[in-house]
Scaffold this motif. Structure first.
Motif, mmCIF file in Angstrom:
data_model
loop_
_atom_site.group_PDB
_atom_site.id
_atom_site.type_symbol
_atom_site.label_atom_id
_atom_site.label_comp_id
_atom_site.label_asym_id
_atom_site.label_seq_id
_atom_site.Cartn_x
_atom_site.Cartn_y
_atom_site.Cartn_z
ATOM 1 N N TRP A 49 0.600 -1.439 -0.241
ATOM 2 C CA TRP A 49 0.056 -0.055 0.563
ATOM 3 C C TRP A 49 0.744 1.517 -0.058
ATOM 4 O O TRP A 49 0.341 2.286 -0.426
ATOM 5 C CB TRP A 49 -1.492 0.194 1.345
ATOM 6 N N VAL A 50 2.057 1.002 0.206
ATOM 7 C CA VAL A 50 3.020 2.685 0.071
ATOM 8 C C VAL A 50 3.176 2.724 -0.947
ATOM 9 O O VAL A 50 3.201 4.370 -1.492
ATOM 10 C CB VAL A 50 4.204 2.083 1.316
ATOM 11 N N PHE A 232 11.838 3.958 -4.760
ATOM 12 C CA PHE A 232 11.329 4.853 -3.152
ATOM 13 C C PHE A 232 10.754 4.149 -2.745
ATOM 14 O O PHE A 232 10.272 4.982 -1.384
ATOM 15 C CB PHE A 232 11.098 6.097 -4.224
ATOM 16 N N VAL A 233 10.382 3.543 -3.019
ATOM 17 C CA VAL A 233 9.120 2.462 -2.052
ATOM 18 C C VAL A 233 10.317 1.513 -1.318
ATOM 19 O O VAL A 233 10.237 1.560 0.179
ATOM 20 C CB VAL A 233 8.444 0.931 -2.644
ATOM 21 N N ALA A 234 11.664 1.145 -1.391
ATOM 22 C CA ALA A 234 12.787 0.199 -0.565
ATOM 23 C C ALA A 234 14.055 0.919 0.257
ATOM 24 O O ALA A 234 14.872 1.566 1.019
ATOM 25 C CB ALA A 234 13.257 -0.697 -1.323
ATOM 26 N N SER A 360 4.525 -4.278 -4.074
ATOM 27 C CA SER A 360 4.264 -5.995 -4.049
ATOM 28 C C SER A 360 6.225 -6.427 -3.754
ATOM 29 O O SER A 360 6.378 -7.801 -2.945
ATOM 30 C CB SER A 360 4.117 -6.567 -4.969
ATOM 31 N N ALA A 361 6.934 -6.522 -4.858
ATOM 32 C CA ALA A 361 8.247 -7.274 -4.323
ATOM 33 C C ALA A 361 8.902 -6.579 -2.760
ATOM 34 O O ALA A 361 9.249 -7.577 -2.243
ATOM 35 C CB ALA A 361 9.144 -6.179 -5.145
ATOM 36 N N ALA A 367 13.734 -5.239 0.063
ATOM 37 C CA ALA A 367 14.029 -4.099 -0.593
ATOM 38 C C ALA A 367 15.561 -4.846 -2.591
ATOM 39 O O ALA A 367 15.320 -4.484 -2.647
ATOM 40 C CB ALA A 367 15.200 -3.578 0.077
ATOM 41 N N GLU A 368 15.944 -6.424 -1.513
ATOM 42 C CA GLU A 368 17.209 -5.966 -2.501
ATOM 43 C C GLU A 368 16.228 -6.672 -3.641
ATOM 44 O O GLU A 368 16.324 -6.459 -5.091
ATOM 45 C CB GLU A 368 18.198 -7.548 -1.822
ATOM 46 N N GLY A 369 14.848 -7.232 -3.529
ATOM 47 C CA GLY A 369 14.323 -7.842 -4.823
ATOM 48 C C GLY A 369 13.611 -6.239 -5.645
ATOM 49 O O GLY A 369 13.921 -6.511 -7.000
#
Length: 455
Positions: A49-50, A232-234, A360-361, A367-369
């Motif tokens: 959701w982020v 920028f999600v991770a 999702s990832a 984060a690596e994904g």
């Protein structure tokens, strides 16, 4: 009016519209470096959701970008822009008042519904002479890039003191300031620039998608903004894990962005001077792959992440700055509005898909994904560039044509195409304009003589 530079009115148009565009884009971008860190108190918070919240504006922007541009042809540019800014402000208020992540997503989607980019660029074209239009568009483009840099600085600082609600409240204020600038400083146009230059023609959109060179560029901007949003999600979470407290993230982002901009400029100069844009594109994509690889392999090293961020932004800035220019060079004459419509839609759709894919990832593989997904996407883009051509150094002109019939238009187009330096020429009877692509041997006076001649 000044002959060799921007007139006073054109300067006012350029900087006022650039301010409007920049304030709005800053409002959209400020959430990117902070939401994963400061949104954890929201009900329903999760990495997925982020990502959706960060990218939600992109979906509604993509859906409404072309229709809003066409609407501005019918009811006027300024009413569409003012209404779009008001909708954007309303979306900001919805997000500011929400205590669930779903409410923030709804607010971000509402922000995107104020899709004014096409109308702003069309208004800039309406209020400027053809020979000065490129300069005005460049000023607007630079302001957009500057707004991204300022967002990386302001987002963490504002959120540190005012929280997420305060950040969204500020974006509403920025939209209202943009409305004041539009109302007070931007002149009212007395006519429209030729529609082929400004807004999309629905009948030409499929043709733009089928053009192999334009498709590569549209796919490229889609993948670029997909990767940016996903990263920028991770990335903010990784920086915290590496020891950089969230209140100090702006101390890394802003200098890194400025330094990367300085490193990007020589890449553009080399590409133009040596006419090897394709090769510089490929170098930028390799830099992007290296940056994402460092992020994936050295997630807990702050020094490594700093180097990766500088490299990432260097490549991003080069690609972001080069793509619009390439669109204008590769698109058929008289179809720039349609080509840019597809391009902008691809850009915003990429932002939405990047949020969903990045969230999702991260939720599934960390984060690596996310960074590994970005590497794969950049390699896909790199593969697409092998069929890319280096564009010819041509200028585009849109000139008034004194034409009074189809036969006269065909004759005029033939005469124009035979002039020295003219690579392409078409005359559109309905708009009474001629679209030209020319090299540096072109003599504008000869073209004006043909266009002003009697049938």
């Amino acid at each position: 009016m000044a002959k060799n530079g921007l007139s006073g009115t054109e300067k006012r148009v350029a900087f006022s519209l650039a301010s409007v565009f920049g304030l709005r884009m800053m409002g959209l971008f400020m959430i990117m470096p902070v939401f994963a860190l400061y949104g954890q108190h929201l009900q329903g918070f999760s990495p997925l959701w982020v990502g959706i919240a960060i990218g939600a504006y992109g979906l509604t922007q993509a859906l409404l970008q072309i229709p809003m541009g066409i609407l501005s042809d019918k009811i006027g540019r300024k009413p569409v822009i003012l209404a779009g800014l008001l909708v954007f402000a309303a979306g900001s208020v919805v997000a500011a008042m929400s205590d669930t992540i779903y409410g923030v997503v709804a607010g971000r989607a509402l922000q995107g519904m104020g899709a004014i980019a096409a109308a702003v660029l069309a208004l800039a074209a309406d209020l400027t002479r053809d020979e000065q239009r490129t300069k005005v568009m460049a000023i607007i483009g630079m302001c957009i890039g500057g707004s991204f840099a300022l967002a990386l600085l302001a987002g963490p600082v504002v959120t540190q003191y005012l929280g997420l609600s305060g950040l969204f409240g500020l974006t509403a204020v920025l939209a209202l300031v943009g409305m004041v600038i539009m109302y007070l400083l931007v002149p009212n146009p007395v006519g429209h620039a030729p529609s082929g230059d400004t807004t999309a023609d629905a009948g030409k959109l499929l043709k733009m998608l089928k053009d192999p060179q334009l498709f590569r560029l549209d796919a490229g901007i889609f993948l670029l903004h997909l990767t940016l949003t996903a990263v920028f999600v991770a990335l903010p979470l990784d920086l915290v894990d590496a020891g950089l407290v969230k209140e100090h993230h702006w101390m890394l982002y802003f200098p890194a962005f400025v330094l990367s901009f300085m490193l990007m400029v020589p890449m553009i100069i080399i590409g133009v001077k040596r006419q090897n844009t394709k090769q510089m594109f490929q170098i930028a994509l390799v830099i992007m792959v290296v940056a994402l690889s460092i992020m994936a392999l050295f997630a807990h090293s702050l020094v490594a992440l700093c180097v990766a961020i500088i490299a990432f932004f260097t490549a991003f800035n080069y690609l972001e700055a080069s793509l619009p220019s390439l669109i204008s060079k590769f698109c058929p004459i008289g179809a720039k509005g349609s080509a840019m419509g597809v391009y902008s839609t691809s850009q915003f759709l990429g932002a939405f898909c990047g949020g969903v894919l990045g969230g999702s990832a991260y939720q599934m593989v960390g984060a690596e994904g996310v960074f590994c997904v970005g590497i794969v996407l950049m390699l896909v883009w790199l593969a697409l560039t092998f069929g890319m051509k280096n564009p010819k150094l041509l200028k585009s002109y849109t000139l008034e044509a004194n034409v009074d019939g189809r036969e006269h238009a065909r004759k005029m187009a033939t005469e124009l195409s035979q002039l020295t330096g003219v690579a392409e020429a078409i005359v559109v009877l309905e708009e009474k304009v001629a679209y030209l692509k020319v090299d540096d041997k072109f003599d504008l006076r000869q073209a004006r003589a043909v266009l002003g001649s009697a049938s």
